[in-house]
Design a protein around this motif. Structure first.
Motif, PDB file in Angstrom:
ATOM      1  N   ALA A   1     -42.441 -50.008 -27.828  1.00 47.76           N
ATOM      2  CA  ALA A   1     -42.183 -50.532 -26.487  1.00 47.76           C
ATOM      3  C   ALA A   1     -43.237 -51.543 -26.041  1.00 47.76           C
ATOM      4  O   ALA A   1     -42.926 -52.556 -25.420  1.00 47.76           O
ATOM      5  CB  ALA A   1     -42.096 -49.384 -25.494  1.00 47.76           C
TER       6      ALA A   1
ATOM      7  N   THR B   1     -41.435 -59.988 -24.651  1.00 51.62           N
ATOM      8  CA  THR B   1     -40.689 -60.379 -23.462  1.00 51.62           C
ATOM      9  C   THR B   1     -41.557 -61.228 -22.542  1.00 51.62           C
ATOM     10  O   THR B   1     -41.139 -62.280 -22.048  1.00 51.62           O
ATOM     11  CB  THR B   1     -40.218 -59.116 -22.706  1.00 51.62           C
ATOM     12  OG1 THR B   1     -39.517 -58.284 -23.618  1.00 51.62           O
ATOM     13  CG2 THR B   1     -39.316 -59.471 -21.556  1.00 51.62           C
TER      14      THR B   1
ATOM     15  N   ASP C   1     -34.126 -56.236 -23.473  1.00 57.34           N
ATOM     16  CA  ASP C   1     -34.086 -55.027 -24.284  1.00 57.34           C
ATOM     17  C   ASP C   1     -32.970 -55.100 -25.327  1.00 57.34           C
ATOM     18  O   ASP C   1     -33.136 -54.663 -26.462  1.00 57.34           O
ATOM     19  CB  ASP C   1     -33.880 -53.788 -23.384  1.00 57.34           C
ATOM     20  CG  ASP C   1     -35.117 -53.510 -22.554  1.00 57.34           C
ATOM     21  OD1 ASP C   1     -36.178 -54.108 -22.879  1.00 57.34           O
ATOM     22  OD2 ASP C   1     -35.047 -52.720 -21.593  1.00 57.34           O
TER      23      ASP C   1
ATOM     24  N   LEU D   1     -34.129 -57.309 -28.175  1.00 64.71           N
ATOM     25  CA  LEU D   1     -35.156 -56.614 -28.967  1.00 64.71           C
ATOM     26  C   LEU D   1     -34.508 -55.583 -29.884  1.00 64.71           C
ATOM     27  O   LEU D   1     -34.872 -55.436 -31.050  1.00 64.71           O
ATOM     28  CB  LEU D   1     -36.152 -55.910 -28.031  1.00 64.71           C
ATOM     29  CG  LEU D   1     -37.080 -56.824 -27.236  1.00 64.71           C
ATOM     30  CD1 LEU D   1     -37.819 -56.026 -26.166  1.00 64.71           C
ATOM     31  CD2 LEU D   1     -38.083 -57.515 -28.161  1.00 64.71           C
ATOM     32  N   LYS D   2     -33.512 -54.888 -29.342  1.00 70.67           N
ATOM     33  CA  LYS D   2     -32.869 -53.829 -30.097  1.00 70.67           C
ATOM     34  C   LYS D   2     -31.984 -54.411 -31.204  1.00 70.67           C
ATOM     35  O   LYS D   2     -32.072 -54.012 -32.370  1.00 70.67           O
ATOM     36  CB  LYS D   2     -32.030 -52.989 -29.120  1.00 70.67           C
ATOM     37  CG  LYS D   2     -31.528 -51.707 -29.709  1.00 70.67           C
ATOM     38  CD  LYS D   2     -30.840 -50.876 -28.612  1.00 70.67           C
ATOM     39  CE  LYS D   2     -29.568 -50.300 -29.163  1.00 70.67           C
ATOM     40  NZ  LYS D   2     -28.460 -50.252 -28.219  1.00 70.67           N
TER      41      LYS D   2
ATOM     42  N   GLY E   1     -42.619 -54.798 -27.639  1.00 69.00           N
ATOM     43  CA  GLY E   1     -41.436 -55.388 -27.033  1.00 69.00           C
ATOM     44  C   GLY E   1     -41.757 -56.044 -25.714  1.00 69.00           C
ATOM     45  O   GLY E   1     -41.327 -57.169 -25.434  1.00 69.00           O
ATOM     46  N   ARG E   2     -42.562 -55.329 -24.920  1.00 69.16           N
ATOM     47  CA  ARG E   2     -42.930 -55.870 -23.616  1.00 69.16           C
ATOM     48  C   ARG E   2     -43.753 -57.145 -23.777  1.00 69.16           C
ATOM     49  O   ARG E   2     -43.572 -58.110 -23.032  1.00 69.16           O
ATOM     50  CB  ARG E   2     -43.718 -54.802 -22.846  1.00 69.16           C
ATOM     51  CG  ARG E   2     -44.161 -55.190 -21.450  1.00 69.16           C
ATOM     52  CD  ARG E   2     -42.974 -55.298 -20.482  1.00 69.16           C
ATOM     53  NE  ARG E   2     -43.426 -55.452 -19.105  1.00 69.16           N
ATOM     54  CZ  ARG E   2     -43.880 -56.595 -18.604  1.00 69.16           C
ATOM     55  NH1 ARG E   2     -43.909 -57.663 -19.343  1.00 69.16           N
ATOM     56  NH2 ARG E   2     -44.297 -56.657 -17.349  1.00 69.16           N
TER      57      ARG E   2
ATOM     58  N   ARG F   1     -34.427 -56.674 -17.084  1.00 70.49           N
ATOM     59  CA  ARG F   1     -35.048 -56.097 -18.285  1.00 70.49           C
ATOM     60  C   ARG F   1     -34.026 -55.875 -19.400  1.00 70.49           C
ATOM     61  O   ARG F   1     -34.297 -56.069 -20.575  1.00 70.49           O
ATOM     62  CB  ARG F   1     -35.728 -54.783 -17.859  1.00 70.49           C
ATOM     63  CG  ARG F   1     -35.690 -53.661 -18.860  1.00 70.49           C
ATOM     64  CD  ARG F   1     -36.313 -52.397 -18.306  1.00 70.49           C
ATOM     65  NE  ARG F   1     -37.646 -52.623 -17.734  1.00 70.49           N
ATOM     66  CZ  ARG F   1     -38.733 -52.876 -18.436  1.00 70.49           C
ATOM     67  NH1 ARG F   1     -38.660 -52.962 -19.737  1.00 70.49           N
ATOM     68  NH2 ARG F   1     -39.889 -53.028 -17.838  1.00 70.49           N
ATOM     69  N   HIS F   2     -32.810 -55.477 -18.988  1.00 70.65           N
ATOM     70  CA  HIS F   2     -31.753 -55.142 -19.938  1.00 70.65           C
ATOM     71  C   HIS F   2     -31.437 -56.306 -20.889  1.00 70.65           C
ATOM     72  O   HIS F   2     -31.201 -56.104 -22.082  1.00 70.65           O
ATOM     73  CB  HIS F   2     -30.493 -54.742 -19.158  1.00 70.65           C
ATOM     74  CG  HIS F   2     -29.353 -54.312 -20.026  1.00 70.65           C
ATOM     75  ND1 HIS F   2     -29.316 -53.097 -20.647  1.00 70.65           N
ATOM     76  CD2 HIS F   2     -28.221 -54.943 -20.387  1.00 70.65           C
ATOM     77  CE1 HIS F   2     -28.211 -53.003 -21.343  1.00 70.65           C
ATOM     78  NE2 HIS F   2     -27.517 -54.114 -21.206  1.00 70.65           N
TER      79      HIS F   2
ATOM     80  N   ARG G   1     -34.584 -65.719 -22.957  1.00 66.79           N
ATOM     81  CA  ARG G   1     -33.900 -64.799 -23.869  1.00 66.79           C
ATOM     82  C   ARG G   1     -33.645 -65.491 -25.219  1.00 66.79           C
ATOM     83  O   ARG G   1     -33.907 -64.946 -26.286  1.00 66.79           O
ATOM     84  CB  ARG G   1     -32.562 -64.365 -23.264  1.00 66.79           C
ATOM     85  CG  ARG G   1     -31.835 -63.281 -24.033  1.00 66.79           C
ATOM     86  CD  ARG G   1     -30.339 -63.373 -23.794  1.00 66.79           C
ATOM     87  NE  ARG G   1     -29.816 -64.602 -24.390  1.00 66.79           N
ATOM     88  CZ  ARG G   1     -29.345 -64.673 -25.634  1.00 66.79           C
ATOM     89  NH1 ARG G   1     -29.295 -63.618 -26.393  1.00 66.79           N
ATOM     90  NH2 ARG G   1     -28.911 -65.832 -26.111  1.00 66.79           N
TER      91      ARG G   1
ATOM     92  N   TYR H   1     -26.974 -54.247 -14.288  1.00 63.78           N
ATOM     93  CA  TYR H   1     -28.222 -54.002 -15.012  1.00 63.78           C
ATOM     94  C   TYR H   1     -29.363 -54.838 -14.464  1.00 63.78           C
ATOM     95  O   TYR H   1     -29.169 -55.958 -14.005  1.00 63.78           O
ATOM     96  CB  TYR H   1     -28.046 -54.358 -16.494  1.00 63.78           C
ATOM     97  CG  TYR H   1     -27.169 -53.403 -17.254  1.00 63.78           C
ATOM     98  CD1 TYR H   1     -27.593 -52.098 -17.482  1.00 63.78           C
ATOM     99  CD2 TYR H   1     -25.944 -53.810 -17.755  1.00 63.78           C
ATOM    100  CE1 TYR H   1     -26.787 -51.224 -18.194  1.00 63.78           C
ATOM    101  CE2 TYR H   1     -25.138 -52.939 -18.464  1.00 63.78           C
ATOM    102  CZ  TYR H   1     -25.573 -51.642 -18.676  1.00 63.78           C
ATOM    103  OH  TYR H   1     -24.784 -50.775 -19.379  1.00 63.78           O
TER     104      TYR H   1
END
Lengths: 333, 342
Positions: B124, B131, B112, B115-116, B127-128, B108-109, B165, B105
């Motif tokens: 989105a 990040t 993501d 966030l999820k 979220g960005r 970004r994964h 993260r 991956y």
């Protein structure tokens, strides 16, 4: 550079790894000499080619790697010209290795003494049992291991003991040169100090030469006689360890020395980035220029030659220029 | 509600049967205040119990005895919602910045997923932004790293992404277990610097588990030195490292290789032939078999922690039973000092 006491001379060694996108020049024209009874430190970050360079010396590079060119002269002979059988005899006998992570390099199904006996008998043929036992005990005493480990298995020993068992094995056949690849980096400081002491004692008593790979500048300062700095497959500087710490000639050596945290002074830390280029596509000219605080236009045009800027201190950097008297001075930028 | 973020009360962790197993942590008590945020270093050699303490705080394994309170509540008596909150407030950064990524991956994964799972963003763009904010906090830019694969980044960058993260969840506490030991020496500073910044700007406390005393000295506020599951010494990081009191800590600090060829290790040392077993029934000071200053009573009695300096500087050694001056070490101290200046 040819010194009467030189025991190993590496000249323009090139080791490349093939990838679908082209060769990675993991060791790109490395030259150095190793003198009798000295410890030469080889430092650099991961991926700088330290282990590849010594892999070239030991001829242990496997596919997709290959030795492209260069000479490795040990005791007067170019070992890169040896056939496999001659090379097999040379390993352990003249050239031995203390591998990275001794924990995993010993055979878990054989006792320590059987593994050392195996090395001796493979090279010297069957030995009388008593003499062999006595010889192994002598090796144990040399590295400070107790006799009771004679019939023990690797898992019964601590990390420091396993590392010393590997040192005992490496000196079993009285080699000329020992390559110690990160021999103490997985150990904690007290054990590391004991293992380093053992190496210094072996050097003194047997007059054997070491190439010691590592990235701990503090440990290097304590143990090695001379220090070589590698970056992305190339040697940037080589000098006596005192000179290197007192007046590093290459900007990268400066960064390495400045970034060592000390226990005497709490100071703001120097922040660096790692190797920034793709190793399959290195920058033109000087390999270090993308990270160099002093990069000049000339640095992208040509790769600097290794020049002797002080006695026994060689550096590959465009900052050093000859003045009218023919001696090298470092330009201020 | 308690003023302490963590309260660790008489915690023991024994691997194996309680009476014959291996004592990884013995009768340990400590509290971590909510404010101000601190970097608390846990140091000691392999097998000293450092990581066990980190695991206990991460709730990965329960203590054998004793309790751990987070904001006044026992972490093993949490209900589901409390568990969820806890795992959000207490984050981890591990030793190996290579093994924690799925190589298939893109970077970004990693973000993501967070966030999820925690429903941090409603769309989105938001979220960005989150990040990007987290990446900026560790000195990186989304455009430079998000579309890359883990192998395209250096160890230092990968470790900082792991910290980013963790930061995105606005944690109160991060357990960082040897975060720099697999990163090159020249790149370690970038990670340590980020930890200090998060402490100062975001009020996040750290448990910094390490065996490297020099980095502990550079960034630690408090330090705790463990030896075989017991606390040998603790206090202000600068005090402990510049004026170590416990014979083990003195040995440890003497053994850190100094980056100075003219300042070699003081003298040679030997490791003991046999290590004392660490069963719960083993008596006396754990360091006794290796201690150059051991006394007869050290073999049978376990020392408490005695005050040896300001700001809670304590050492668990009978030498300090009568106060901060050691009772009988005049000779050995002077030998050490004369060696040091050779």
């Amino acid at each position: 550079m040819r010194n009467p006491e030189t025991i190993l001379e590496v000249d323009d060694l090139r080791v490349y790894y093939a990838t679908p996108q082209g060769d990675v020049k993991a060791c790109d024209g490395v030259s150095f000499d190793l003198r009798s009874g000295e410890i030469l430190g080889l430092v650099g970050e991961s991926g700088s080619g330290k282990s590849t360079a010594t892999g070239g010396v030991l001829r242990t590079i496997g596919s997709p790697g290959r030795i492209v060119s260069g000479t490795v002269t040990l005791d007067g002979e170019d070992i890169l010209k040896y056939d496999d059988e001659k090379m097999r005899q040379t390993r352990w006998q003249k050239l031995s290795l203390i591998p990275q992570g001794a924990m995993n390099s010993l055979n878990p199904t054989m006792t320590i003494s059987d593994q050392i006996a195996d090395v001796i008998e493979t090279h010297e043929g069957r030995q009388p049992a008593d003499a062999l036992r006595e010889r192994i005990m002598t090796l144990f005493r040399r590295v400070g291991l107790p006799e009771r480990i004679y019939s023990m298995y690797p898992h019964e020993l601590s990390g420091g003991m396993k590392q010393r068992a590997c040192i005992a094995m490496s000196i079993a056949l009285d080699p000329l040169v020992i390559v110690a690849d990160e021999a103490t980096s997985a150990l904690d400081v007290v054990v590391q100090r004991v293992v380093a002491q053992t190496m210094l004692k072996i050097k003194r008593e047997l007059n054997v030469s070491f190439i010691m790979i590592g990235h701990d500048m503090g440990l290097m300062a304590q143990v090695v006689d001379r220090l070589a700095v590698m970056y992305s497959g190339q040697l940037l500087e080589i000098a006596a360890v005192r000179d290197m710490f007192a007046r590093p000639a290459h900007p990268y050596s400066e960064i390495l020395i400045e970034s060592v945290p000390t226990l005497t002074e709490r100071k703001p830390m120097k922040i660096n980035e790692g190797i920034t280029h793709d190793p399959r596509n290195p920058p033109s000219g000087c390999i270090f220029r993308l990270r160099c605080p002093h990069a000049m236009p000339v640095c992208s045009e040509s790769r600097p030659d290794m020049v002797e800027v002080h006695p026994e201190q060689l550096v590959a950097c465009h900052l050093w220029k000859k003045d009218e008297n023919g001696s090298y001075v470092r330009q201020s930028v | 509600m308690s003023d302490n973020l963590f309260e660790i009360r008489n915690v023991s962790k024994i691997y194996g049967p309680e009476d014959t197993g291996l004592v990884a942590l013995s009768e340990y008590s400590f509290s971590i205040p909510k404010e101000p945020a601190k970097i608390i270093t846990i140091a000691g050699e392999s097998g000293s119990g450092k990581s066990t303490l980190g695991e206990l705080l991460l709730r990965s394994s329960p203590p054998t005895r004793g309790e751990i309170l987070f904001e006044g509540v026992d972490i093993w008596k949490f209900n589901d919602q409390q568990k969820r909150d806890y795992h959000r407030h207490v984050q981890a950064v591990f030793q190996d910045p290579f093994g924690v990524y799925n190589p298939f991956y893109r970077i970004r994964h990693v973000f993501d997923m967070v966030l999820k799972n925690y429903r941090l963003a409603s769309n989105a763009t938001q979220g960005r932004e989150l990040t990007e904010e987290a990446l900026n906090a560790v000195g990186l830019r989304g455009d430079d790293v998000l579309e890359k694969y883990p192998h395209q980044l250096s160890g230092g960058q990968r470790q900082r992404i792991m910290i980013a993260r963790a930061t995105m969840l606005k944690p109160k506490f991060i357990v960082a277990d040897e975060p720099v030991s697999m990163v090159d020496a020249s790149l370690r500073a970038s990670i340590l610097d980020v930890m200090m910044k998060l402490r100062d700007d975001f009020g996040i406390s750290f448990l910094y588990v390490t065996h490297d005393l020099s980095t502990a000295y550079q960034i630690g506020d408090q330090i705790l030195l463990l030896y075989q599951g017991t606390v040998a010494e603790h206090g202000n990081a600068v005090d402990v490292i510049t004026q170590p009191k416990h014979p083990y800590v003195q040995l440890l600090i003497d053994s850190v290789p100094k980056p100075d060829p003219d300042n070699p290790w003081p003298g040679e040392i030997e490791l003991p032939a046999e290590e004392a077993l660490r069963t719960p029934s083993a008596k006396g000071c754990r360091f006794c078999p290796r201690c150059p200053q051991r006394m007869p009573r050290c073999e049978t009695e376990s020392p408490e922690r005695y005050d040896v300096g300001p700001d809670g500087h304590q050492a668990a050694c009978f030498l300090y039973e009568n106060g901060p001056m050691p009772s009988k070490t005049k000779e050995s101290m002077s030998v050490d000092e004369s060696n040091e200046h050779v």
